[in-house]
Design a protein around this motif. Structure first.
Motif, PDB file in Angstrom:
ATOM      1  N   THR A  36       0.672  -1.215  -0.183  1.00  7.22           N
ATOM      2  CA  THR A  36       0.083  -0.154  -0.104  1.00  7.22           C
ATOM      3  C   THR A  36       0.859   1.311  -0.093  1.00  7.22           C
ATOM      4  O   THR A  36       0.726   2.281  -0.807  1.00  7.22           O
ATOM      5  N   TRP A  37       1.880   1.040   0.696  1.00  4.13           N
ATOM      6  CA  TRP A  37       2.741   2.270   1.064  1.00  4.13           C
ATOM      7  C   TRP A  37       3.668   2.504  -0.416  1.00  4.13           C
ATOM      8  O   TRP A  37       3.637   3.647  -0.765  1.00  4.13           O
ATOM      9  N   VAL A  41       0.810   5.628  -1.048  1.00  8.08           N
ATOM     10  CA  VAL A  41      -0.158   5.985   0.031  1.00  8.08           C
ATOM     11  C   VAL A  41       0.617   6.359   1.224  1.00  8.08           C
ATOM     12  O   VAL A  41       1.413   5.585   1.722  1.00  8.08           O
ATOM     13  N   SER A  42       0.519   7.407   1.953  1.00 12.67           N
ATOM     14  CA  SER A  42       1.410   7.786   2.944  1.00 12.67           C
ATOM     15  C   SER A  42       1.047   6.960   4.152  1.00 12.67           C
ATOM     16  O   SER A  42      -0.122   6.502   4.471  1.00 12.67           O
ATOM     17  N   GLU A  44       0.324   7.839   7.112  1.00 14.44           N
ATOM     18  CA  GLU A  44      -0.476   8.242   7.853  1.00 14.44           C
ATOM     19  C   GLU A  44      -2.001   8.235   7.450  1.00 14.44           C
ATOM     20  O   GLU A  44      -3.044   8.194   7.936  1.00 14.44           O
ATOM     21  N   GLU A  45      -2.085   8.087   5.997  1.00 15.93           N
ATOM     22  CA  GLU A  45      -3.229   7.594   5.116  1.00 15.93           C
ATOM     23  C   GLU A  45      -3.632   6.375   5.116  1.00 15.93           C
ATOM     24  O   GLU A  45      -5.034   5.805   5.112  1.00 15.93           O
ATOM     25  N   ILE A  46      -2.633   5.090   5.407  1.00 13.16           N
ATOM     26  CA  ILE A  46      -3.121   3.915   5.394  1.00 13.16           C
ATOM     27  C   ILE A  46      -4.326   3.332   6.465  1.00 13.16           C
ATOM     28  O   ILE A  46      -5.097   2.581   6.052  1.00 13.16           O
ATOM     29  N   GLN A  48      -6.783   4.996   7.196  1.00 18.06           N
ATOM     30  CA  GLN A  48      -8.066   5.399   6.637  1.00 18.06           C
ATOM     31  C   GLN A  48      -8.725   4.239   5.732  1.00 18.06           C
ATOM     32  O   GLN A  48      -9.696   3.867   5.784  1.00 18.06           O
ATOM     33  N   ARG A  55      -1.760   4.259  13.524  1.00 13.37           N
ATOM     34  CA  ARG A  55      -0.609   4.846  12.928  1.00 13.37           C
ATOM     35  C   ARG A  55       0.547   4.149  13.316  1.00 13.37           C
ATOM     36  O   ARG A  55       1.696   3.978  12.645  1.00 13.37           O
TER      37      ARG A  55
END
Length: 118
Positions: A36-37, A41-42, A44-46, A48, A55
């Protein structure tokens, strides 16, 4: 049996994803977080997209990846191989083809074994 790692949130359980490193208390693999990263995708957003993760768990998974890149990259490659394996087995049934399996080996990473014909 759950095996602790040097990372607070990352464990291995032979009964979950074949012992692939996961976030403790979940079935979410470090591999899934890393992939995902890698799709920009940051960290911090994962959470979500994976709301059951904090986090801290995401950052610990990425830290685990930093310390164990060869291991996680092997799991990523195995997952890429699986669709090919599924396609290989879905070919015409009138023509037997060799049955080849890939899976992680605890000692040497990726294993390849020929198990006859399907």
């Amino acid at each position: 049996m759950v095996q602790a790692t040097e990372h607070l949130y990352v464990v291995k359980d032979e009964h979950i994803l074949g012992g692939e490193p996961i976030i403790k208390g979940t079935r979410t693999s470090v591999r899934a977080i890393v992939e995902t990263w890698r799709m920009n995708v940051s960290p911090e957003e994962i959470p979500q997209g994976l709301p059951h993760l904090t986090r801290a768990q995401v950052f610990d998974a990425l830290s685990y990846y930093s310390d164990h890149q060869d291991e996680i990259n092997t799991y990523i490659e195995i997952v890429k191989i699986r669709p090919v394996y599924a396609e290989f087995h879905s070919t015409a049934k009138d023509h037997p083809r060799p049955c080849i399996h890939f899976w992680p080996s605890p000692r040497s990473g990726l294993s390849l074994r020929h198990s006859g014909y399907s």
